[in-house]
Design an enzyme around this catalytic site. Structure first.
Site, PDB file in Angstrom:
ATOM      1  N   LYS A 198       0.839  -1.210   0.000  1.00 36.71           N
ATOM      2  CA  LYS A 198       0.000   0.000   0.000  1.00 36.71           C
ATOM      3  C   LYS A 198       0.874   1.260   0.000  1.00 36.71           C
ATOM      4  O   LYS A 198       0.627   2.185  -0.786  1.00 36.71           O
ATOM      5  CB  LYS A 198      -0.924  -0.027   1.224  1.00 36.71           C
ATOM      6  CG  LYS A 198      -1.877   1.146   1.321  1.00 36.71           C
ATOM      7  CD  LYS A 198      -3.119   0.768   2.097  1.00 36.71           C
ATOM      8  CE  LYS A 198      -2.954   0.830   3.593  1.00 36.71           C
ATOM      9  NZ  LYS A 198      -2.833   2.189   4.137  1.00 36.71           N
ATOM     10  N   ARG A 244       2.849   5.961  -3.222  1.00 35.54           N
ATOM     11  CA  ARG A 244       3.992   6.813  -3.595  1.00 35.54           C
ATOM     12  C   ARG A 244       4.295   6.707  -5.075  1.00 35.54           C
ATOM     13  O   ARG A 244       4.727   7.690  -5.699  1.00 35.54           O
ATOM     14  CB  ARG A 244       5.217   6.418  -2.747  1.00 35.54           C
ATOM     15  CG  ARG A 244       5.092   6.897  -1.280  1.00 35.54           C
ATOM     16  CD  ARG A 244       6.070   6.168  -0.388  1.00 35.54           C
ATOM     17  NE  ARG A 244       6.116   6.697   0.973  1.00 35.54           N
ATOM     18  CZ  ARG A 244       5.217   6.468   1.933  1.00 35.54           C
ATOM     19  NH1 ARG A 244       4.151   5.709   1.679  1.00 35.54           N
ATOM     20  NH2 ARG A 244       5.360   6.982   3.147  1.00 35.54           N
ATOM     21  N   ASP A 257       1.670  -1.179  11.865  1.00 37.63           N
ATOM     22  CA  ASP A 257       0.377  -1.638  11.332  1.00 37.63           C
ATOM     23  C   ASP A 257       0.111  -3.115  11.639  1.00 37.63           C
ATOM     24  O   ASP A 257      -1.008  -3.600  11.432  1.00 37.63           O
ATOM     25  CB  ASP A 257       0.312  -1.413   9.813  1.00 37.63           C
ATOM     26  CG  ASP A 257       0.234   0.071   9.468  1.00 37.63           C
ATOM     27  OD1 ASP A 257      -0.099   0.878  10.361  1.00 37.63           O
ATOM     28  OD2 ASP A 257       0.503   0.417   8.303  1.00 37.63           O
ATOM     29  N   ARG A 287      -7.674  -3.188   9.469  1.00 42.58           N
ATOM     30  CA  ARG A 287      -6.697  -4.065  10.135  1.00 42.58           C
ATOM     31  C   ARG A 287      -7.312  -4.788  11.343  1.00 42.58           C
ATOM     32  O   ARG A 287      -6.904  -5.894  11.693  1.00 42.58           O
ATOM     33  CB  ARG A 287      -5.445  -3.277  10.531  1.00 42.58           C
ATOM     34  CG  ARG A 287      -4.803  -2.600   9.330  1.00 42.58           C
ATOM     35  CD  ARG A 287      -3.302  -2.594   9.336  1.00 42.58           C
ATOM     36  NE  ARG A 287      -2.801  -1.896   8.155  1.00 42.58           N
ATOM     37  CZ  ARG A 287      -2.630  -2.461   6.961  1.00 42.58           C
ATOM     38  NH1 ARG A 287      -2.877  -3.741   6.792  1.00 42.58           N
ATOM     39  NH2 ARG A 287      -2.196  -1.760   5.929  1.00 42.58           N
TER      40      ARG A 287
HETATM   41  C1  S3P Z   1       2.268   4.856   6.242  1.00 42.84           C
HETATM   42  C2  S3P Z   1       2.804   5.200   7.441  1.00 42.84           C
HETATM   43  C3  S3P Z   1       2.274   4.744   8.735  1.00 42.84           C
HETATM   44  C4  S3P Z   1       1.310   3.578   8.574  1.00 42.84           C
HETATM   45  C5  S3P Z   1       0.351   3.805   7.455  1.00 42.84           C
HETATM   46  C6  S3P Z   1       1.103   3.965   6.137  1.00 42.84           C
HETATM   47  C7  S3P Z   1       2.883   5.376   5.009  1.00 42.84           C
HETATM   48  O1  S3P Z   1       1.588   5.819   9.352  1.00 42.84           O
HETATM   49  O2  S3P Z   1       0.609   3.365   9.774  1.00 42.84           O
HETATM   50  O3  S3P Z   1      -0.533   2.718   7.330  1.00 42.84           O
HETATM   51  O4  S3P Z   1       2.581   4.866   3.912  1.00 42.84           O
HETATM   52  O5  S3P Z   1       3.683   6.318   5.109  1.00 42.84           O
HETATM   53  P1  S3P Z   1       2.358   6.887  10.287  1.00 42.84           P
HETATM   54  O6  S3P Z   1       3.337   7.583   9.455  1.00 42.84           O
HETATM   55  O7  S3P Z   1       1.294   7.812  10.780  1.00 42.84           O
HETATM   56  O8  S3P Z   1       2.975   6.078  11.380  1.00 42.84           O
END
Ligand code: S3P
Length: 443
Positions: free
Chosen positions: A21, A26, A330, A403
């Protein structure tokens, strides 16, 4: 609602999980800002990543979305327009349930010549945005919470000249770090983001592949820095998205928990800033072998997982805290399910971030595991789980959190009776074919 019975036989077989994901988001964002075309294979067709595509289409980017003939692998072509090619959207931008879309996009929009309103669903409107408003404001951007509660909807006024900053983030968050680095692409000097522990570094790895001068450094006393030097345009690239370790984690734990199981999950991303779940479970005695390891831009491997009794150290304890937490943030819900079945007391600390995810995950994990008969209590920054109490079926409240739904679908496989996952639809956020793939392994 979906009802899941205790599994009467071992899990077996081979599967591929959908694309990562974080990398999928990105690849579209950076592709839009690049000159030329970006081709993405293995893109995650989940609702969150589709929100990112929709936002960039509204910003004037042409994006083609197809299934590769034969294998049905989602393939995306992004026709980038360069750093200064986005155009003002009609109306606001809607990011659905996606924190990554909201926070990373805010960094890009802060540097555009036009104004944008950015908002999402009820969960997004409760998640803290001060963590990005503060550094963006220091960079010279004009970003504010429309309701004045530090949450979305955000008003992002364009036409500002941004300058690089050195920012010490109080939280290890890849969304915060990436938001600042993306605004840094448009700044007139270097941007440096320090974080207390290294969070997932896909932004740094991928921007570098697009031609940007950015790297990570570990500073003395263990804090980690991402340093971006602006001024180089992005060039379109080809990206192969590996399977998402966050999605694979559900089946890893399922195979560890259901006696006799033996499964292989192919092509899973094992970037060390994401693979904490494998290391934590292995320390607890899990039999997880990495096969066909490929150390390319984003390393990946096949995960061969066999049923294992999980345990703690000689004192019957296992503690999870500190720098490993961001590398499995996560996966803490599914890790807690595994810990509830282990022959030890597991203490999870330094995980207060769980309270500000798609739901308050400390409450969601603790209340649902309690309902299934586990001995567990919440703490301020985590939980204490006295493993080994037999689990029984319960009605699982998901709080629209994908999740939580998937973690408790796995807990159901070792719980006596029929567990009902009250909101099974939310799995579509990150893993639309989750129940189909689970059925393949159950046979
Ligand atoms: C993510 C960063 C994490 C993660 C989210 C995806 C990302 O969040 O929990 O599911 O793609 O940069 P945080 O940056 O708030 O920890």
């Amino acid at each position: 609602m979906i009802s899941i019975a205790k599994s009467s036989k071992p899990l077996s077989g081979n599967i591929f999980v959908p694309g990562d994901k974080s990398i999928s988001h990105r690849s579209v964002m950076f592709g839009a800002l690049a000159d030329g075309t970006t081709e993405i294979t293995g893109f995650l067709d989940g609702a969150d990543c589709l929100s990112t595509i929709e936002c960039f289409r509204k910003l004037g980017i042409q994006i083609e979305h197809s299934q590769r003939p034969m294998h049905g692998v989602p393939t995306i072509t992004v026709h980038g327009k360069g750093l200064y090619g986005l155009s003002a959207p009609e109306g606001g931008l809607y990011t659905g349930n996606s924190g990554t879309t909201t926070r990373l996009l805010a960094g890009i929009l802060a540097a555009q010549p036009f104004d944008t309103i950015l908002t999402g669903d009820a969960s997004i409107e409760k998640r803290p945005m001060n963590r990005i408003i503060k550094p963006l404001t220091q960079m010279g951007a004009d970003v504010s919470s429309i309701k004045g509660n530090d949450c979305a909807p955000l008003m992002i006024r364009g036409g500002k000249r941004l300058h690089g900053i050195t920012y010490h983030s109080p939280v290890a968050s890849a969304q915060v770090k990436s938001c600042i680095l993306l605004a840094g692409l448009y700044s007139d000097s270097d941007t440096v983001v320090y974080e207390p522990a290294l969070s997932r570094n896909h932004t740094e790895i991928m921007l570098r592949a697009y031609g940007v001068d950015v790297h990570n450094e570990i500073e003395f006393q263990g804090s980690s820095a991402a340093i971006l030097h602006p001024g180089t345009p992005l060039r379109g690239i080809k990206i192969n998205v590996p399977g998402d370790i966050s999605s694979a984690a559900y089946f890893v734990v399922a195979a560890l928990l259901v006696p006799g199981s033996d499964i292989i999950i192919h092509n899973v991303g094992i970037n060390k800033t994401r693979a904490g779940i494998l290391s934590a479970l292995t320390q607890m005695g899990a039999d997880i072998e990495l096969e066909n390891v490929d150390e390319s831009m984003e390393p990946h491997a096949d995960l061969h997982v066999r049923y294992s009794r999980l345990h703690g150290n000689a004192n019957g304890r296992f503690e999870l805290s500190g720098k490993i937490i961001p590398t499995m943030i996560d996966e803490l819900p599914i890790f807690a399910v595994a810990a509830a079945t282990a022959d030890c007391t597991t203490v999870i600390k330094d995980a207060a971030e769980l309270k500000v995810k798609e739901s308050n995950r400390i409450d969601a994990i603790v209340n649902n595991l309690k309902a299934m008969g586990a001995d567990i209590e919440a703490t301020d920054d985590g939980m204490i789980i006295n493993g080994g109490s037999p689990l029984h079926a319960a009605d699982i409240e998901c709080f629209a959190d994908h999740r939580i739904a998937m973690s408790f679908a796995i807990a159901a496989l070792v719980a006596e009776g029929d567990t009902r996952i009250l909101d099974d639809k939310c799995v579509g956020i990150s893993y639309p074919t989750f129940f189909k793939d689970l059925n393949t392994l159950i046979g």
